[in-house]
Design a protein around this motif. Structure first.
Motif, mmCIF file in Angstrom:
data_model
loop_
_atom_site.group_PDB
_atom_site.id
_atom_site.type_symbol
_atom_site.label_atom_id
_atom_site.label_comp_id
_atom_site.label_asym_id
_atom_site.label_seq_id
_atom_site.Cartn_x
_atom_site.Cartn_y
_atom_site.Cartn_z
ATOM 1 N N TYR A 13 -2.135 -2.761 -4.998
ATOM 2 C CA TYR A 13 -1.036 -3.324 -5.782
ATOM 3 C C TYR A 13 -0.443 -2.254 -6.690
ATOM 4 C CZ TYR A 13 -2.767 -7.745 -4.075
ATOM 5 O OH TYR A 13 -3.149 -8.759 -3.250
ATOM 6 N N VAL A 14 0.852 -2.359 -6.916
ATOM 7 C CA VAL A 14 1.518 -1.448 -7.848
ATOM 8 C C VAL A 14 1.887 -2.253 -9.094
ATOM 9 C CG1 VAL A 14 3.470 0.090 -8.220
ATOM 10 C CG2 VAL A 14 2.436 -0.065 -5.947
ATOM 11 N N LEU A 37 8.108 6.278 -4.403
ATOM 12 C CA LEU A 37 9.186 5.285 -4.292
ATOM 13 C C LEU A 37 10.514 5.919 -4.698
ATOM 14 C CD1 LEU A 37 7.574 2.048 -5.840
ATOM 15 C CD2 LEU A 37 8.076 2.492 -3.435
ATOM 16 N N PRO A 38 11.549 5.706 -3.874
ATOM 17 C CA PRO A 38 12.850 6.287 -4.234
ATOM 18 C C PRO A 38 13.430 5.609 -5.477
ATOM 19 C CG PRO A 38 13.030 4.915 -2.254
ATOM 20 C CD PRO A 38 11.578 4.976 -2.603
ATOM 21 N N ASP A 57 0.841 -1.192 0.000
ATOM 22 C CA ASP A 57 0.000 0.000 0.000
ATOM 23 C C ASP A 57 0.878 1.245 0.000
ATOM 24 O OD1 ASP A 57 -2.051 1.739 0.102
ATOM 25 O OD2 ASP A 57 -2.746 1.210 2.123
ATOM 26 N N VAL A 58 1.435 1.581 -1.144
ATOM 27 C CA VAL A 58 2.262 2.785 -1.238
ATOM 28 C C VAL A 58 1.840 3.576 -2.471
ATOM 29 C CG1 VAL A 58 4.324 1.840 -0.149
ATOM 30 C CG2 VAL A 58 3.994 1.572 -2.602
ATOM 31 N N ASP A 59 2.145 4.856 -2.412
ATOM 32 C CA ASP A 59 1.962 5.677 -3.598
ATOM 33 C C ASP A 59 3.223 5.510 -4.436
ATOM 34 O OD1 ASP A 59 1.702 7.561 -5.523
ATOM 35 O OD2 ASP A 59 1.589 9.293 -4.171
ATOM 36 N N TYR A 119 4.161 3.342 -14.178
ATOM 37 C CA TYR A 119 3.595 2.667 -13.017
ATOM 38 C C TYR A 119 2.140 3.080 -12.879
ATOM 39 C CZ TYR A 119 4.837 7.220 -11.017
ATOM 40 O OH TYR A 119 4.990 8.551 -10.801
ATOM 41 N N SER A 120 1.425 2.269 -12.084
ATOM 42 C CA SER A 120 0.021 2.538 -11.856
ATOM 43 C C SER A 120 -0.378 1.711 -10.632
ATOM 44 C CB SER A 120 -0.788 2.090 -13.086
ATOM 45 O OG SER A 120 -2.037 2.728 -13.093
ATOM 46 N N THR A 121 -1.492 2.077 -9.991
ATOM 47 C CA THR A 121 -1.926 1.259 -8.861
ATOM 48 C C THR A 121 -3.205 0.539 -9.223
ATOM 49 O OG1 THR A 121 -2.978 3.215 -7.931
ATOM 50 C CG2 THR A 121 -0.854 2.578 -7.005
#
Lengths: 138, 276
Positions: free
Chosen positions: A117-118, A79-80, A73-75, A132-134
């Motif tokens: 999910y990413v 993400l680094p 569960d991240v945006d 990327y997309s969620t």
């Protein structure tokens, strides 16, 4: 010699044709259409019900791409980026298909529990360009 | 056509190099190649039938199972290549090209079988993925023939390079052959070790040192022929993790020194006094 080569080619095509047919038939059950472009990943729809889900990924870009499904569960925008790829520490790789060449498609069937999910392509530079997309599973 | 060509080349190269070197090795030892071809044919047959089965049934190995399998097969191949490097290192000095030493160096039936197994594992490791990719290339919506042929030509070029190593290896004597190919083998094995770590990390079995060590994509642009050559020969991915770099260095440095260090003669031989 020529005869032998011809026979081998015939045998090879005889093997390939039914396989191609079998795969086109099973290809129609995609739950999510994924468009991979050089600077984006578009999901249609971007949510689904828990259970077995088939992502049909089409490479609409000009370079070779991959599709990776991460649980977490991240945006993804936060993400680094380390050495040109996104750091996926703390995310769990559920499944992936590598080497999707431009113009080709690949079906990825995964069992997903409820959660976020990413979906990304993490080839060097591709994530940073916006690939990327969620995806939400309820 | 180029994208699938590059992938075919990359997937085929590592196995082709290993098989080419084993074949040259066996022929210079006066051994037949039948065990090698048997190992290669078995692996190709197994991969092709698995890929066809998966395509027809519409399923595949679970992601973790496949990554674990690839990781373990890579480790087996590393053990095999290491064994070969050590064997060649030990015997290269004795080999001067004359028939007597050739006979004295004849390898046992057991190690011939081990080499056949190695060829089998080398092909099996990348083979399944390659077979699945080849099938997919021929089925793709846009230009299936161009994509499929591109992939086949990539694999054929890899096989051609492996054959070149074989032809070169057969012609020169073992000592020189070893100096030239020993280092290639060290890099191939180090790359295999790094990809074992990569596979096992993707399977979730290796979790330490997973941050990216550095970015080489300026040097080996993903999707280029250069990338497939470097990845195929040295196992260098454009953005390796710290764990991959560490095992690569930990294997490659001592092994490269081992291969290139001058052979020590036994003390008795060196100081032998001719007055008997």
């Amino acid at each position: 010699m020529t005869n032998r080569t011809t026979r081998r080619l015939l045998l090879a095509s005889a093997l390939l044709v039914p396989i191609a047919a079998a795969c086109t038939e099973s290809g129609g059950e995609a739950d999510v259409q994924v468009s991979l472009q050089d600077d984006s990943v578009t999901l249609d729809p971007d949510s689904g019900a828990a259970g077995s889900l088939t992502f049909s990924a089409t490479n609409d870009g000009t370079e070779t791409h991959e599709i990776e499904v991460f649980r977490g569960d991240v945006d993804p925008a936060t993400l680094p980026i380390e050495g040109n790829v996104a750091s996926t520490d703390g995310l769990e790789l559920v499944d992936e298909i590598e080497d999707i060449t431009p113009g080709s498609s690949a079906d990825l069937t995964v069992d997903l529990d409820a959660g976020t999910y990413v979906i990304m392509c993490n080839l060097p530079g591709h994530f940073a360009q916006g690939m990327y997309s969620t995806f939400e599973v309820a | 056509m180029l994208p699938s060509f590059v992938i075919g080349l990359r997937e085929g190269l590592e196995a082709a190099l290993i098989v080419g070197i084993i074949a040259a090795f066996l022929v210079t030892r006066g051994k037949g190649l039948r065990p090698i071809w048997l190992g290669v044919a078995l692996a190709i047959g197994l991969c092709a039938s698995l890929a066809v089965t998966f395509a027809v049934v519409g399923s595949k190995l679970s992601f973790k199972a496949q990554e674990t399998m690839e990781g373990v097969l890579a480790l087996v191949a590393v053990a095999g290549v290491t064994y070969m490097i050590v064997w060649m290192r030990r015997h290269a000095r004795e080999m001067k090209g004359d028939l007597e030493s050739r006979a004295a160096l004849a390898i046992t039936a057991g190690s011939g079988l081990a080499l056949a197994f190695m060829a089998f594992f080398a092909v099996l490791r990348e083979g399944l993925e390659t077979a699945i990719f080849l099938l997919a290339a021929f089925q793709q919506a846009a230009e299936p023939l161009a994509a499929g042929l591109g992939a086949v030509m990539g694999v054929l070029l890899a096989v051609g390079l492996g054959y070149g190593i074989y032809k070169g290896g057969v012609r020169i004597d073992l000592a020189r052959f070893f100096k030239l190919t020993g280092l290639v083998l060290v890099f191939v094995a180090a790359g295999l070790l790094a990809s074992a770590v990569h596979s096992l990390a993707e399977a979730g079995l290796v979790t330490v040192w997973q941050s990216t060590a550095f970015d080489l994509s300026w040097l080996v642009a993903p999707g280029s022929v250069r990338e497939s050559l470097l990845t195929g020969m040295f196992g260098l991915r454009p953005s390796p993790t710290v764990a991959e770099v560490l095992v690569w260095l930990a294997y490659a440095i001592p092994m490269a020194i081992y291969v290139w260090a001058p052979a020590r003669r036994p003390a008795t031989e060196r100081h032998a006094v001719p007055a008997a």
